[in-house]
Design an enzyme around this catalytic site. Structure first.
Site, PDB file in Angstrom:
ATOM      1  N   ASN A 105       0.824  -1.205   0.000  1.00  0.00           N
ATOM      2  CA  ASN A 105       0.000   0.000   0.000  1.00  0.00           C
ATOM      3  C   ASN A 105       0.863   1.262   0.000  1.00  0.00           C
ATOM      4  O   ASN A 105       2.082   1.199   0.122  1.00  0.00           O
ATOM      5  CB  ASN A 105      -0.974  -0.027   1.176  1.00  0.00           C
TER       6      ASN A 105
ATOM      7  N   HIS B  19      23.540   2.866   9.515  1.00  0.00           N
ATOM      8  CA  HIS B  19      24.776   3.646   9.515  1.00  0.00           C
ATOM      9  C   HIS B  19      25.659   3.226  10.686  1.00  0.00           C
ATOM     10  O   HIS B  19      25.177   2.980  11.788  1.00  0.00           O
ATOM     11  CB  HIS B  19      24.469   5.153   9.649  1.00  0.00           C
TER      12      HIS B  19
ATOM     13  N   ALA C 295      -0.057  -2.971  13.745  1.00  0.00           N
ATOM     14  CA  ALA C 295       0.226  -1.592  13.328  1.00  0.00           C
ATOM     15  C   ALA C 295       1.170  -0.901  14.309  1.00  0.00           C
ATOM     16  O   ALA C 295       1.028  -1.034  15.526  1.00  0.00           O
ATOM     17  CB  ALA C 295      -1.072  -0.807  13.207  1.00  0.00           C
TER      18      ALA C 295
ATOM     19  N   THR D  20      12.771  -5.835  15.553  1.00  0.00           N
ATOM     20  CA  THR D  20      14.224  -5.765  15.691  1.00  0.00           C
ATOM     21  C   THR D  20      14.879  -7.141  15.760  1.00  0.00           C
ATOM     22  O   THR D  20      16.102  -7.227  15.777  1.00  0.00           O
ATOM     23  CB  THR D  20      14.602  -4.985  16.964  1.00  0.00           C
ATOM     24  N   LYS D  21      14.073  -8.215  15.844  1.00  0.00           N
ATOM     25  CA  LYS D  21      14.625  -9.567  15.925  1.00  0.00           C
ATOM     26  C   LYS D  21      13.712 -10.529  15.174  1.00  0.00           C
ATOM     27  O   LYS D  21      12.571 -10.189  14.842  1.00  0.00           O
ATOM     28  CB  LYS D  21      14.803  -9.998  17.378  1.00  0.00           C
TER      29      LYS D  21
ATOM     30  N   ARG E 211       0.827 -13.938  20.709  1.00  0.00           N
ATOM     31  CA  ARG E 211       0.211 -15.261  20.601  1.00  0.00           C
ATOM     32  C   ARG E 211       0.670 -15.961  19.336  1.00  0.00           C
ATOM     33  O   ARG E 211       1.234 -15.352  18.444  1.00  0.00           O
ATOM     34  CB  ARG E 211      -1.302 -15.190  20.677  1.00  0.00           C
TER      35      ARG E 211
END
Length: 185
Positions: A76, A106, A153, A158-159, A176
């Site tokens: 989208n 960076h 949302a 990060t993992k 869950r």
């Protein structure tokens, strides 16, 4: 003879334009609905599978890496996808508006050198088949999102996320499993 509307003709022409001008590989029945930015600079590659819908105002920048989007996907509006370290999106993936997928970061260890001169670290992002990425999600470098997962949302991933997980929050936390329905504490 099938009647084709003017707006559909523009969609087809736009897809052909992007394919030729920016060397973007576009599969059958894949459409780009409106202006988007493509950059394959430094020999970067961008490809879309079959039956995929790309809405307007998205940015695809390979930066010497690659962006590979599978079949039957939708992206989208207002998303930014970076392929510096590689970005692979499987089949049947839905990406909502305003998502950012960044496969590089960076370097900033040294304070005596400007950050812009310290280079970057690149790590591939993989989104496996049948995932739904909710509006405003951020996915950072080196992450794999397992098959069938749903990312709520605004989450920041990060993992790695195991298959069939439901994830929300900053940073993203599994709440869950879609397989068992078991709620995570």
């Amino acid at each position: 003879m099938q009647k084709i509307s003017f707006s559909w003709m523009l969609v087809h022409l736009r897809s052909l334009y992007y394919k030729k001008k920016f060397n973007v590989k576009i599969g059958k029945n894949t459409y780009i609905f409106g202006p988007c930015e493509f950059s394959g600079r430094d020999n970067g590659k961008i490809s879309f599978g079959n039956n995929t819908i790309i809405c307007r105002w998205n940015v695809f920048r390979a930066y010497g890496g690659y962006i590979k989007i599978g079949n039957n996907c939708s992206i989208n509006s207002f998303c930014h996808l970076s392929g510096n370290g590689g970005l692979e999106i499987g089949d049947n993936v839905r990406i909502a508006t305003q998502c950012v997928l960044i496969s590089a970061n960076h370097n900033f260890k040294r304070v005596d050198i400007p950050i812009t001169k310290q280079g970057e670290t690149r790590k591939k992002i993989v989104i496996e088949d049948d995932c739904w990425i909710g509006a405003g999600v951020k996915v950072l470098m080196g992450v794999t999102i397992g098959k069938g997962s749903v990312i709520g949302a605004g989450s920041v991933i990060t993992k790695d996320i195991p298959p069939y997980s439901v994830v929300v929050g900053v940073p993203g936390k599994i709440i869950r499993s879609r397989l068992s329905g078991e709620v995570q504490e």
